[in-house]
Design a protein around this motif. Structure first.
Motif, PDB file in Angstrom:
ATOM      1  N   ILE A  67       0.464  -1.092  -0.165  1.00  0.00           N
ATOM      2  CA  ILE A  67       0.091  -0.004  -0.187  1.00  0.00           C
ATOM      3  C   ILE A  67       0.536   1.321   0.079  1.00  0.00           C
ATOM      4  O   ILE A  67       0.608   2.272  -1.156  1.00  0.00           O
ATOM      5  N   SER A  68       1.849   0.736   1.068  1.00  0.00           N
ATOM      6  CA  SER A  68       2.887   2.837   0.928  1.00  0.00           C
ATOM      7  C   SER A  68       3.038   2.555  -0.706  1.00  0.00           C
ATOM      8  O   SER A  68       3.612   3.786  -0.984  1.00  0.00           O
ATOM      9  N   GLY A  69       3.983   1.796  -0.887  1.00  0.00           N
ATOM     10  CA  GLY A  69       4.293   1.580  -2.559  1.00  0.00           C
ATOM     11  C   GLY A  69       3.555   2.255  -3.334  1.00  0.00           C
ATOM     12  O   GLY A  69       4.104   3.261  -4.027  1.00  0.00           O
ATOM     13  N   ILE A  70       2.593   1.929  -3.673  1.00  0.00           N
ATOM     14  CA  ILE A  70       0.996   2.557  -4.280  1.00  0.00           C
ATOM     15  C   ILE A  70       0.828   3.641  -4.620  1.00  0.00           C
ATOM     16  O   ILE A  70       0.607   4.749  -4.531  1.00  0.00           O
ATOM     17  N   ALA A  71       1.307   3.937  -2.847  1.00  0.00           N
ATOM     18  CA  ALA A  71       0.283   5.298  -2.118  1.00  0.00           C
ATOM     19  C   ALA A  71       1.771   6.269  -2.607  1.00  0.00           C
ATOM     20  O   ALA A  71       1.429   7.590  -3.107  1.00  0.00           O
ATOM     21  N   PHE A  72       3.058   5.888  -3.084  1.00  0.00           N
ATOM     22  CA  PHE A  72       4.077   6.827  -3.363  1.00  0.00           C
ATOM     23  C   PHE A  72       3.981   7.101  -4.566  1.00  0.00           C
ATOM     24  O   PHE A  72       4.354   8.479  -5.713  1.00  0.00           O
ATOM     25  N   PHE A  73       3.568   5.833  -5.619  1.00  0.00           N
ATOM     26  CA  PHE A  73       3.576   6.390  -6.706  1.00  0.00           C
ATOM     27  C   PHE A  73       2.375   6.665  -7.051  1.00  0.00           C
ATOM     28  O   PHE A  73       2.831   7.918  -8.257  1.00  0.00           O
ATOM     29  N   VAL A  74       1.528   7.144  -6.609  1.00  0.00           N
ATOM     30  CA  VAL A  74       0.280   8.069  -7.131  1.00  0.00           C
ATOM     31  C   VAL A  74       1.191   9.566  -6.604  1.00  0.00           C
ATOM     32  O   VAL A  74       0.597  10.652  -7.230  1.00  0.00           O
ATOM     33  N   GLY A  75       1.303   9.593  -5.120  1.00  0.00           N
ATOM     34  CA  GLY A  75       1.931  10.987  -4.873  1.00  0.00           C
ATOM     35  C   GLY A  75       3.120  10.795  -5.151  1.00  0.00           C
ATOM     36  O   GLY A  75       3.381  12.412  -5.263  1.00  0.00           O
ATOM     37  N   ALA A  76       3.817  10.713  -5.948  1.00  0.00           N
ATOM     38  CA  ALA A  76       4.418  10.944  -6.288  1.00  0.00           C
ATOM     39  C   ALA A  76       4.450  12.048  -7.525  1.00  0.00           C
ATOM     40  O   ALA A  76       5.503  13.227  -8.036  1.00  0.00           O
ATOM     41  N   ALA A  77       3.582  12.184  -7.850  1.00  0.00           N
ATOM     42  CA  ALA A  77       2.630  12.919  -9.160  1.00  0.00           C
ATOM     43  C   ALA A  77       3.435  14.749  -8.568  1.00  0.00           C
ATOM     44  O   ALA A  77       3.459  15.548  -9.190  1.00  0.00           O
ATOM     45  N   PHE A  78       3.061  14.485  -7.310  1.00  0.00           N
ATOM     46  CA  PHE A  78       3.435  16.173  -6.973  1.00  0.00           C
ATOM     47  C   PHE A  78       4.957  16.111  -6.403  1.00  0.00           C
ATOM     48  O   PHE A  78       4.928  18.141  -6.321  1.00  0.00           O
ATOM     49  N   ALA A  79       5.279  15.408  -6.076  1.00  0.00           N
ATOM     50  CA  ALA A  79       6.715  15.151  -6.039  1.00  0.00           C
ATOM     51  C   ALA A  79       6.971  16.116  -7.954  1.00  0.00           C
ATOM     52  O   ALA A  79       8.351  16.711  -7.889  1.00  0.00           O
ATOM     53  N   VAL A  80       7.045  15.241  -8.534  1.00  0.00           N
ATOM     54  CA  VAL A  80       8.054  15.611  -9.698  1.00  0.00           C
ATOM     55  C   VAL A  80       6.997  16.715 -10.328  1.00  0.00           C
ATOM     56  O   VAL A  80       8.016  18.061 -10.762  1.00  0.00           O
ATOM     57  N   TRP A  81       5.752  17.384  -9.217  1.00  0.00           N
ATOM     58  CA  TRP A  81       5.149  18.507 -10.777  1.00  0.00           C
ATOM     59  C   TRP A  81       5.509  19.600  -9.561  1.00  0.00           C
ATOM     60  O   TRP A  81       6.804  20.438 -10.212  1.00  0.00           O
ATOM     61  N   PHE A  82       6.936  19.657  -8.009  1.00  0.00           N
ATOM     62  CA  PHE A  82       7.414  20.337  -6.896  1.00  0.00           C
ATOM     63  C   PHE A  82       8.376  20.162  -7.781  1.00  0.00           C
ATOM     64  O   PHE A  82       8.992  21.541  -7.968  1.00  0.00           O
ATOM     65  N   LEU A  83       9.387  19.245  -8.372  1.00  0.00           N
ATOM     66  CA  LEU A  83      11.145  19.856  -8.501  1.00  0.00           C
ATOM     67  C   LEU A  83      10.674  20.039  -9.798  1.00  0.00           C
ATOM     68  O   LEU A  83      11.267  21.274 -10.669  1.00  0.00           O
ATOM     69  N   GLN A  84       9.651  19.942 -11.622  1.00  0.00           N
ATOM     70  CA  GLN A  84       9.683  20.394 -12.642  1.00  0.00           C
ATOM     71  C   GLN A  84       9.921  22.071 -12.357  1.00  0.00           C
ATOM     72  O   GLN A  84      10.339  22.783 -13.125  1.00  0.00           O
ATOM     73  N   ALA A  85       8.784  22.334 -11.073  1.00  0.00           N
ATOM     74  CA  ALA A  85       7.527  23.671 -11.155  1.00  0.00           C
ATOM     75  C   ALA A  85       8.861  24.248 -10.422  1.00  0.00           C
ATOM     76  O   ALA A  85       9.848  25.583 -10.469  1.00  0.00           O
ATOM     77  N   SER A  86       9.532  24.288  -8.855  1.00  0.00           N
ATOM     78  CA  SER A  86      10.588  24.605  -8.228  1.00  0.00           C
ATOM     79  C   SER A  86      12.214  24.866  -9.322  1.00  0.00           C
ATOM     80  O   SER A  86      12.671  25.925  -9.291  1.00  0.00           O
ATOM     81  N   LEU A  87      12.343  23.840  -9.880  1.00  0.00           N
ATOM     82  CA  LEU A  87      13.610  24.728 -11.152  1.00  0.00           C
ATOM     83  C   LEU A  87      13.892  25.492 -12.634  1.00  0.00           C
ATOM     84  O   LEU A  87      13.991  25.651 -12.832  1.00  0.00           O
ATOM     85  N   SER A  88      11.970  25.420 -12.287  1.00  0.00           N
ATOM     86  CA  SER A  88      11.802  26.559 -13.758  1.00  0.00           C
ATOM     87  C   SER A  88      12.194  28.055 -13.476  1.00  0.00           C
ATOM     88  O   SER A  88      13.324  28.253 -14.762  1.00  0.00           O
ATOM     89  N   SER A  89      11.674  28.931 -12.228  1.00  0.00           N
ATOM     90  CA  SER A  89      12.648  29.992 -12.284  1.00  0.00           C
ATOM     91  C   SER A  89      12.080  30.001 -10.992  1.00  0.00           C
ATOM     92  O   SER A  89      11.589  29.494 -10.170  1.00  0.00           O
ATOM     93  N   PRO A  90      12.304  30.879 -11.070  1.00  0.00           N
ATOM     94  CA  PRO A  90      11.881  32.006  -8.930  1.00  0.00           C
ATOM     95  C   PRO A  90      11.266  31.855  -8.758  1.00  0.00           C
ATOM     96  O   PRO A  90      10.602  32.040  -7.848  1.00  0.00           O
ATOM     97  N   GLU A  91      10.099  32.265 -10.214  1.00  0.00           N
ATOM     98  CA  GLU A  91       8.334  32.900  -9.667  1.00  0.00           C
ATOM     99  C   GLU A  91       7.792  30.899  -9.594  1.00  0.00           C
ATOM    100  O   GLU A  91       7.471  30.914  -8.583  1.00  0.00           O
ATOM    101  N   GLY A  92       8.518  29.889  -9.976  1.00  0.00           N
ATOM    102  CA  GLY A  92       8.522  28.489 -10.009  1.00  0.00           C
ATOM    103  C   GLY A  92       8.379  28.234  -8.905  1.00  0.00           C
ATOM    104  O   GLY A  92       7.420  27.276  -7.943  1.00  0.00           O
ATOM    105  N   PHE A  93       9.665  28.607  -7.872  1.00  0.00           N
ATOM    106  CA  PHE A  93      10.114  28.358  -6.731  1.00  0.00           C
ATOM    107  C   PHE A  93       8.862  28.476  -5.914  1.00  0.00           C
ATOM    108  O   PHE A  93       8.958  28.419  -4.966  1.00  0.00           O
ATOM    109  N   ALA A  94       8.935  30.229  -6.301  1.00  0.00           N
ATOM    110  CA  ALA A  94       7.536  30.701  -4.952  1.00  0.00           C
ATOM    111  C   ALA A  94       6.558  29.945  -5.100  1.00  0.00           C
ATOM    112  O   ALA A  94       6.041  30.393  -3.878  1.00  0.00           O
TER     113      ALA A  94
END
Lengths: 116, 124
Positions: free
Chosen positions: B28-55
């Motif tokens: 269950i924790s593995g599947i939960a992380f697979f689903v929640g990783a969407a947030f982590a991946v979005w966070f990585l992309q947004a935060s590294l895109s620009s200072p505005e994205g980081f904010a």
């Protein structure tokens, strides 16, 4: 012996080994990020983008996301073949959806580290 | 195999040993992380895109819902991590007896609870 065409390598022992190797890589990446965060004086764009601007961190991140895709696929393949047995069409559809999501994770992560 | 053999698959009447509970939670924790990783991946992309994205990414992670997702992700990751280490240890032949398995499961639960609480303290 039944050859399972949807498993990651088509071989149980090879899948088992890939699961272990990818787990160790993901554990190392996780520990690294945790230590980095705890040692960080202040959360800032400069520090965060500075980390990912370095070549070794890009390679480490790409290695981690590739490991994640393999690891998640082997794990979810095991779970779907355990629980979604009565309807093959449903199982294949769920598996295809999972592959699509993993592919998106892979592309977005590549894009994220490439841009820095 | 006889088709009319007695079976009990009534999940609510089965008493699960701790090893079964920790095993299903690992999945269950593995599947939960697979689903929640969407947030982590979005966070990585947004935060590294620009200072505005980081904010934007930082604000999302500091929102109460973002904090809850972050804690959920860390909790799933911590449990999955500890159980994974347990698997690696057991792969070497340690703790493969019934008693050993129970003890390792109890240890995994204990260590995970400590890590999940610490993750919560860090997030809030």
């Amino acid at each position: 012996m039944v050859k399972n065409i949807t498993s990651f390598t088509g071989n149980g022992v090879a899948d088992w080994l890939v699961q272990r190797v990818s787990a160790v890589i993901l554990a190392a990446y996780t520990l690294f990020l945790v230590v980095w965060f705890l040692a960080l004086p202040e959360w800032s764009y400069e520090a965060w983008s500075g980390l990912f601007a370095q070549g070794w961190m890009k390679i480490f991140t790409v290695l981690a996301v590739l490991s994640f895709v393999a690891h998640a696929w082997i794990g979810i393949w095991t779970a779907t073949t355990d629980y979604l047995k009565s309807n093959t069409a449903v199982r294949i559809l769920v598996q295809l959806a999972v592959i699509l999501v993993l592919f998106i994770y892979l592309i977005v992560t590549f894009d994220a580290v490439w841009g820095v | 195999m006889k088709a009319d053999r007695p079976v009990n698959l009534e999940l609510t009447t089965i008493s699960f040993p701790i090893t079964a509970i920790t095993s299903i939670l690992h999945r269950i924790s593995g599947i939960a992380f697979f689903v929640g990783a969407a947030f982590a991946v979005w966070f990585l992309q947004a935060s590294l895109s620009s200072p505005e994205g980081f904010a934007t990414a930082t604000a999302a992670a500091e929102h109460w819902l973002g904090k809850l997702i972050l804690w959920g992700l860390l909790a799933a990751l911590a449990y999955h991590f500890v159980m994974g280490i347990k698997h690696l240890i057991m792969d070497t032949g340690i703790g493969e007896t019934l008693e050993g398995g129970k003890l390792m499961s109890q240890l995994a639960v204990l260590i995970s609870i400590v890590l999940i609480v610490l993750a919560g303290v860090w997030v809030w």
